[in-house]
Design an enzyme around this catalytic site. Sequence first.
Site, PDB file in Angstrom:
ATOM      1  N   CYS A 120       0.797  -1.172  -0.145  1.00 25.82           N
ATOM      2  CA  CYS A 120      -0.006  -0.172  -0.074  1.00 25.82           C
ATOM      3  C   CYS A 120       0.977   1.287   0.198  1.00 25.82           C
ATOM      4  CB  CYS A 120      -0.876  -0.071   1.328  1.00 25.82           C
ATOM      5  SG  CYS A 120      -1.847  -1.462   1.128  1.00 25.82           S
ATOM      6  N   HIS A 244      -2.680   6.713   2.330  1.00 22.30           N
ATOM      7  CA  HIS A 244      -3.089   5.655   1.901  1.00 22.30           C
ATOM      8  C   HIS A 244      -4.656   5.292   2.699  1.00 22.30           C
ATOM      9  CE1 HIS A 244      -4.283   1.543   1.452  1.00 22.30           C
ATOM     10  NE2 HIS A 244      -3.963   0.994   2.509  1.00 22.30           N
ATOM     11  N   ASN A 274     -10.462   0.108   0.260  1.00 20.58           N
ATOM     12  CA  ASN A 274      -8.929   0.168   0.355  1.00 20.58           C
ATOM     13  C   ASN A 274      -8.240  -0.629  -0.958  1.00 20.58           C
ATOM     14  OD1 ASN A 274      -6.188  -0.520   0.839  1.00 20.58           O
ATOM     15  ND2 ASN A 274      -6.751  -1.111   2.946  1.00 20.58           N
TER      16      ASN A 274
END
Length: 318
Positions: A120, A244, A274
Amino acid sequence: MFKSPNVPGGAAILSFGEYQPSGVVTNADLEARVETTDEWIQSRVGIKERRIAGPEDTVASMAVAAGGKALAAGGLSPEDIDLVIVATCTVQDQIPNTAATVAARLGITAPGAFDVNAACAGFCYALGLASDSVRAASARNVLVIGSEKLSDWVDWQDRSTCVIFADGAGAAVVSATEDHGIGPVVWGSSGERADKIYLREGKYLYQEGQAVFRWTTTELYKVALEALERAGVEPSELTAFVPHQANLRIVESIARKLGAPQALVARDIVTAGNTSSASIPLALSRMIERGELPSGSTVLTLGFGAGLVYAAQVIRIP
């Protein structure tokens, strides 16, 4: 202009692009699939809905779509690009790399091309590499893409993970400029805790939620503050904070610790889920489209994820 190492010329982001699959999975859809509720999902991770790719969408095809939009937005042709970097951790096949395939599909001839797997944090890692390549005169225009199809790696019967992850791609073009529009990257890792996020049985994403939550909310604001310091930017000068999009509670906790109450905080996770390395460029692209980040805005980015790896830098919006 941000502080930068004493090198000739600089690097800045010229444009952004994004792609989201058409399939929308709401919390109500998941209620019908696993033992969960809309209230539980929103209170724990802040997500209302997420985009899930269909069989026609691949990591490469989504990267091509986002990359093509970034090129068009920057007024560049494929011939202008001499390096392509794709950040991803969800390709099905490690060989060949995704970047070369994406470049060929976009009509970019003989560029440098490689993938980055920093989970990520991948987009921030790739952006740092692109900026350094431009400043070192190894490239003039770099196409940086974060693209993920996390739905391929989710156990859809596991209520702790299937409510979180989603698919999509975001891209940026980094170009040579006279000044510095990308601050120094501050990156690192906590490999002794790498077992907190991994592939269970080699095929399903799994994370120890509480351990990851503690790490992100107690340690990562320090990384963000260091990125500000190294760029010569005060928290009070920030237009926005775009971390993120892991979990809305994590995003808001880190934002509170930055001491920049005036900064707009990205909350793209609410409707996008996500999307790992795609989440930061996706959020930036959508915020620009909505007029929330006018040209010249000063933005702090912060990526973090499996590894456990992290990276942050300050950027100027084109």
